[in-house]
Design a protein around this motif. Structure first.
Motif, short mmCIF file in Angstrom:
data_model
loop_
_atom_site.label_atom_id
_atom_site.label_comp_id
_atom_site.label_asym_id
_atom_site.label_seq_id
_atom_site.Cartn_x
_atom_site.Cartn_y
_atom_site.Cartn_z
N ALA A 10 0.86 -1.19 0.00
CA ALA A 10 0.00 0.00 0.00
C ALA A 10 0.89 1.23 0.00
N HIS A 28 -2.54 6.83 4.48
CA HIS A 28 -2.37 5.78 3.47
C HIS A 28 -3.51 5.75 2.46
N ILE A 31 -6.11 -0.02 1.29
CA ILE A 31 -5.41 -1.28 1.59
C ILE A 31 -6.40 -2.38 1.24
N TYR A 71 -4.03 -3.53 13.83
CA TYR A 71 -3.34 -3.59 12.53
C TYR A 71 -1.85 -3.39 12.73
#
Length: 80
Positions: A10, A28, A31, A71
């Motif tokens: 990612a 980000h 994903i 995560y």
């Protein structure tokens, strides 16, 4: 010996590095393997991922996985 399938990378931008807590804040993109839309969030970092080489503003490519505790970023590479 069979190679394990590589997890997709990612795109992300480092916002904050907390070496003491072993966490990184990333802005980000999507994903896909986690069904996660683009956002900014804090990730735990797997032992062995070199946080001392990262700083706010760095563009990276990374692998994140879901664990029992949240995560976790398991791999980081510089963005091309």
């Amino acid at each position: 010996m069979l190679a394990q399938a590589e997890m997709p990378l990612a795109d992300g931008e480092v916002r904050k590095v907390d070496k003491d807590a072993g966490k990184i804040t990333l802005k980000h993109g999507e994903i896909k393997q986690l069904d996660m839309p683009p956002m900014t969030m804090v990730f735990q970092v797997k032992e062995g991922v070199m946080l001392d080489k990262l700083k706010a503003g760095d563009k990276i490519r990374f692998v994140a996985e879901k664990s029992a505790t949240g995560y976790v970023v398991t791999e980081v590479r510089p963005a091309p």
